[in-house]
Design a protein around this motif. Structure first.
Motif, PDB file in Angstrom:
ATOM      1  N   PRO A   1       0.787  -1.180  -0.016  1.00  0.00           N
ATOM      2  CA  PRO A   1      -0.139   0.172   0.093  1.00  0.00           C
ATOM      3  C   PRO A   1       0.885   1.310   0.066  1.00  0.00           C
ATOM      4  O   PRO A   1       2.182   1.313   0.257  1.00  0.00           O
ATOM      5  CB  PRO A   1      -0.900  -0.195   1.344  1.00  0.00           C
ATOM      6  N   ASN A   2       0.245   2.426  -0.254  1.00  0.00           N
ATOM      7  CA  ASN A   2       1.019   3.627  -0.356  1.00  0.00           C
ATOM      8  C   ASN A   2       2.171   3.536  -1.341  1.00  0.00           C
ATOM      9  O   ASN A   2       3.051   4.331  -0.716  1.00  0.00           O
ATOM     10  CB  ASN A   2       1.560   4.018   1.097  1.00  0.00           C
ATOM     11  N   GLY A   3       2.249   3.069  -2.448  1.00  0.00           N
ATOM     12  CA  GLY A   3       3.326   3.380  -3.465  1.00  0.00           C
ATOM     13  C   GLY A   3       4.580   2.778  -2.611  1.00  0.00           C
ATOM     14  O   GLY A   3       5.566   3.057  -3.365  1.00  0.00           O
ATOM     15  N   THR A   4       4.425   2.023  -1.838  1.00  0.00           N
ATOM     16  CA  THR A   4       5.730   1.076  -1.477  1.00  0.00           C
ATOM     17  C   THR A   4       5.811  -0.172  -1.976  1.00  0.00           C
ATOM     18  O   THR A   4       4.815  -1.053  -2.648  1.00  0.00           O
ATOM     19  CB  THR A   4       5.661   0.936  -0.061  1.00  0.00           C
ATOM     20  N   THR A   5       7.143  -0.819  -2.026  1.00  0.00           N
ATOM     21  CA  THR A   5       7.433  -2.077  -2.388  1.00  0.00           C
ATOM     22  C   THR A   5       7.975  -2.857  -1.455  1.00  0.00           C
ATOM     23  O   THR A   5       9.103  -2.377  -0.989  1.00  0.00           O
ATOM     24  CB  THR A   5       8.329  -1.856  -3.896  1.00  0.00           C
ATOM     25  N   PHE A   6       7.797  -4.086  -1.368  1.00  0.00           N
ATOM     26  CA  PHE A   6       8.248  -4.946  -0.398  1.00  0.00           C
ATOM     27  C   PHE A   6       9.430  -5.995  -0.912  1.00  0.00           C
ATOM     28  O   PHE A   6       9.179  -6.466  -2.041  1.00  0.00           O
ATOM     29  CB  PHE A   6       7.050  -5.848   0.297  1.00  0.00           C
ATOM     30  N   ILE A   7      10.287  -6.200  -0.047  1.00  0.00           N
ATOM     31  CA  ILE A   7      10.967  -7.443  -0.268  1.00  0.00           C
ATOM     32  C   ILE A   7      10.680  -8.128   1.019  1.00  0.00           C
ATOM     33  O   ILE A   7      10.361  -7.733   1.943  1.00  0.00           O
ATOM     34  CB  ILE A   7      12.664  -7.035  -0.639  1.00  0.00           C
ATOM     35  N   SER A   8      11.299  -9.460   0.552  1.00  0.00           N
ATOM     36  CA  SER A   8      10.888 -10.504   1.685  1.00  0.00           C
ATOM     37  C   SER A   8      12.142 -10.540   2.774  1.00  0.00           C
ATOM     38  O   SER A   8      13.170 -10.240   2.576  1.00  0.00           O
ATOM     39  CB  SER A   8      10.754 -11.891   1.178  1.00  0.00           C
TER      40      SER A   8
END
Lengths: 266, 363
Positions: free
Chosen positions: B31-38
């Motif tokens: 959400p909110n334009g973020t990108t996740f890595i594990s």
């Protein structure tokens, strides 16, 4: 913002006082938070208030040590305030100390030098604003402990800087809003935090809920509003306690203390 | 593992399933334009509602007497290697490259299947809606979408990578002992991060920085508190303008309390690990499954990037367990039934660990 949505926090700070045009003039507002609960949302709220008030003479100088412009812009946009547009119309000066302050490491500037440079920028911005007849200048500092890091740990320089800023804003009838962390100063001799608290006219303390994690409460908030003027009834400090729940798009909900949460949502 | 056919019970699961659309392996939109890595630990990703957001600084507070932080670091680094992401590792040892030999390689935890099948059976039963959440999330297996590009792998702690695996991978190792000040390390980080700059277009790759025991006493900089803080501040500012995540571990007991707090404020995501004393009878009586725990993980702060709303987690303390002595799993603490005085309000937290078995709900 209609009268209805003006919430308990505005009331406690005195922002909803319709008799005075700009209730924060010449005052210093200090927000203190801790690791568990961030107090940044108070800054966002006050920032939004500064731009949504009918006076077009409001302007904000934002000194950002902890986040980048993109972050503030996204947060404020969800609150219904376009920072980029405000910046273009010269009502919002963003001093990005997070990226700018760190990238030029080659010069090895002293801590004092950083602050002097910063103050010069503020002064220039203020004089530019005054020429455009924007007199209600608010300086927002996010946050003081990082300002100390930038000053290489010299709290004297930080205090001097705050004094200079305070003098500057009281001359022109502006105000200062600063964020600080309470827990950082808990166990040492605390000249900096004590002096800041002494300087502050309004002190807002943000902390986690004393009773532990709750699903629908983010934390609690104490507002200490020091008296202005010498009138009898004003001599007491006014203390307000709330619990709060933060949302993205409305400022936030404040729940009064001893009442059922569902019935007292503002 | 039909994550897609699963009925959506909460907003939490919706976020995850929409995230599968991301094309780049190892990245997931949040959400909110973020990108996740594990983080390399499937359960931790679930707890953090997706993983570590790019551009964030993760601090892990070490237990002064136990190396549990290494578990987090190893899985974080291994996950990056599996996804072919560039990696920078810094530690206060003379030969940091030697640490790479201890990184776990991905394995399949067979237990996943038995877990899911048991959940499948439960599904056949008619279960009141109040209890649905107790088994819902265990099927939300982010991994094993198509076997090859999983967002998060299970890592077999007993099986290190083969040596030839590292050839062709972008791994840099830095010893914190080499330099008298942190500026050289910072320069290394800067050059490393310049490979993964942030531009508005799509993200092709993400970098990982792992720094172990930043304030270790054998380093020359360990008594320069302000210098370390300014290092962290610079690191954070560089991270913000690049597609990378840095995990830094430190021992708070080596810092003055006020400085430790300053460090903690600096973190976007703040975790702490603690070992479990071997024979703490009181604790053993209080918690179920005490024998299998190797440690405790506390979540103090979850990154709030581009948002002002803090996340309220269902629980902040999780037990670290080794499943079959190989796979790292995190589970909620379950209070053993104590006569009369159980905190019933904590009963609801029994579900939030992804690996909740039916047996763990013994209230």
């Amino acid at each position: 913002m209609s009268r209805m949505t003006s919430n308990l926090l505005d009331e406690a700070i005195g922002l909803d006082d319709s008799t005075s045009l700009s209730p924060l003039v010449g005052r210093l507002l200090l927000v203190e938070d801790c690791v568990e609960t961030s107090g940044a949302f108070v800054l966002h709220h006050l920032l939004k208030r500064a731009f949504s008030s009918p006076h077009s003479s409001n302007a904000v100088i934002f000194i950002a040590f902890s986040q980048s412009f993109v972050h503030y812009e996204r947060v404020l946009r969800k609150l219904g305030c376009n920072l980029a547009a405000q910046r273009d119309s010269h009502r919002f000066f963003f001093l990005d100390m997070l990226t700018v302050g760190c990238s030029d490491r080659s010069g090895k500037e002293t801590g004092e030098g950083v602050l002097v440079g910063l103050y010069c920028k503020i002064q220039r911005a203020v004089s530019a604003l005054i020429q455009e007849n924007k007199r209600h200048v608010t300086i927002v500092i996010d946050d003081i402990p990082l300002l100390e890091v930038a000053a290489n740990g010299s709290s004297n320089h930080v205090l001097d800087f705050l004094h200079y800023c305070h003098t500057l804003t009281s001359e022109i009838g502006g105000s200062i809003i600063a964020l600080s962390h309470e827990d950082v100063y808990l166990d040492i001799e605390r000249p900096l935090i004590l002096q800041m608290e002494y300087l502050a006219d309004v002190l807002i303390k943000v902390g986690p809920l004393a009773t532990g994690i709750a699903k629908d409460v983010h934390g609690q908030l104490t507002v200490l509003n020091k008296p202005v003027g010498g009138l009898e009834e004003n001599l007491r400090n006014r203390v307000h306690n709330f619990q709060f729940y933060i949302k993205e798009n409305v400022p936030f909900w404040l729940l009064t203390r001893r009442s059922c949460p569902t019935s007292s949502i503002y | 593992m039909e994550a897609t056919t699963k009925p959506r019970t909460s907003s939490f699961s919706r976020n995850l399933s929409s995230a599968h659309s991301s094309q780049t392996p190892g990245l997931k939109h949040g959400p909110n334009g973020t990108t996740f890595i594990s983080s390399g630990i499937p359960d931790l990703d679930k707890i953090l509602c997706g993983g570590f957001p790019l551009g964030s600084l993760v601090l892990v507070m070490e237990d002064a007497e136990a190396p549990h932080h290494m578990l987090l670091l190893r899985n974080f680094m291994s996950q990056g290697l599996v996804h072919n992401q560039p990696l920078l590792y810094a530690s206060p040892s003379r030969d940091p490259r030697g640490f790479l030999g201890t990184l776990p390689s991905p394995g399949t935890s067979k237990d996943n299947k038995s877990r899911d099948s048991s959940a499948e059976q439960e599904k056949g039963l008619r279960i009141a809606w109040q209890y649905k959440k107790y088994f819902g999330e265990s099927q939300e297996n982010v991994n094993a979408i198509d076997g090859k590009y999983e967002f998060c792998n299970d890592f077999d702690l007993r099986k290190p990578f083969d040596r030839h695996f590292f050839s062709g991978k972008h791994v840099e190792c830095v010893s914190l002992l080499d330099s008298s000040s942190l500026s050289t390390t910072l320069d290394r980080c800067a050059t490393f991060l310049s490979q993964v700059p942030r531009n508005d277009g799509n993200i092709s790759s993400a970098g990982r920085i792992a720094i172990q025991s930043l304030c270790a006493p054998q380093c020359d900089h360990s008594n320069m508190e302000w210098e370390m803080l300014s290092f962290l501040r610079s690191l954070k500012s560089m991270l913000r303008s690049s597609n990378a995540v840095a995990v830094v571990t430190f021992s708070p007991s080596l810092l003055l309390p006020s400085f430790s707090k300053r460090w903690q404020h600096m973190a976007d995501t703040l975790l702490s690990v603690k070992a479990i004393p071997d024979e703490d009878k009181e604790l053993a009586n209080l918690l179920t499954g005490y024998q299998d725990m190797v440690g405790l993980l506390n979540i103090h702060k979850v990154a709030q990037i581009n948002t002002q709303v803090p996340r309220i987690l269902e629980a902040t303390t999780f037990s670290i367990k080794l499943q079959k002595r190989r796979f790292l799993v995190l589970e909620c603490l379950n209070q053993a039934p104590v006569d009369g005085s159980t905190g019933s309000s904590y009963g609801s937290t029994g579900s939030c660990s992804g690996s909740s078995k039916a047996g763990s709900l013994d209230f």
